[in-house]
Enzyme design. Structure first.
Site, short mmCIF file in Angstrom:
data_model
loop_
_atom_site.label_atom_id
_atom_site.label_comp_id
_atom_site.label_asym_id
_atom_site.label_seq_id
_atom_site.Cartn_x
_atom_site.Cartn_y
_atom_site.Cartn_z
N HIS A 109 0.86 -1.19 0.00
CA HIS A 109 0.00 0.00 0.00
C HIS A 109 0.89 1.24 0.00
CE1 HIS A 109 -3.79 -2.03 1.91
NE2 HIS A 109 -3.27 -2.75 0.93
N GLU A 133 0.95 3.85 1.85
CA GLU A 133 1.44 4.25 3.16
C GLU A 133 2.61 3.38 3.61
OE1 GLU A 133 -1.70 3.36 2.28
OE2 GLU A 133 -3.09 3.93 3.85
N CYS A 192 -6.15 1.80 5.90
CA CYS A 192 -6.76 0.56 6.38
C CYS A 192 -6.14 0.23 7.74
CB CYS A 192 -6.51 -0.57 5.37
SG CYS A 192 -4.76 -1.08 5.28
#
Length: 148
Positions: free
Chosen positions: A57, A59, A87
């Site tokens: 992801h 991040e 998430c």
């Protein structure tokens, strides 16, 4: 559209540029940057397809890049700008990294951490949402609409 230099909107616009890179690669269009002392030290976008890695992801990649840039595992002087609410995996990673701030654009009503567990974020981390929310939401909504 112009934004004051070093505003949350300015940096979110930089994260949106990363999201567009993901879109161009047929990835879910989420982009992220990490800022320290008003300077971008990491940029990333989703790469789950390219890397065949469900943890790739934006991040997660940005946190790793920022830690490498600073030579430190804690990012307690840094702000993560992300186009979509993290998430729970990314929120947990942000807690371990002890980020000072998280600023995100669009809420994620299906998989966003706040829907599942709000206190997963480090207790000292400040969270701000809704920065360039319309632009961030439209990018991801259009991506999924076009996939159907």
């Amino acid at each position: 559209m112009t934004y004051p230099l070093f505003s949350d909107e300015y940096f979110m616009n930089e994260a949106l540029k990363e999201a567009i890179k993901a879109l161009e690669k047929q990835e879910i269009p989420v982009g992220s940057i990490i800022v320290a002392d008003q300077r971008i030290i990491a940029r990333a976008h989703n790469q789950t397809e390219a890397l065949s890695d469900v943890t790739a992801h934006a991040e997660m990649l940005a946190i790793t890049a920022a830690a490498n840039s600073l030579g430190a595992k804690y990012l307690n002087q840094c702000t993560l700008f992300i186009t979509l609410e993290p998430c729970i995996m990314c929120a947990s990673a942000s807690a371990w990294a002890q980020l000072d701030r998280i600023v995100y654009g669009a809420r994620d009503p299906k998989a966003g951490y706040s829907r599942i567990i709000q206190d997963i974020i480090h207790p000292k981390t400040k969270v701000k949402s809704g920065i360039l929310e319309k632009e961030c939401s439209e990018l991801i909504s259009n991506f999924f609409r076009d996939k159907r």
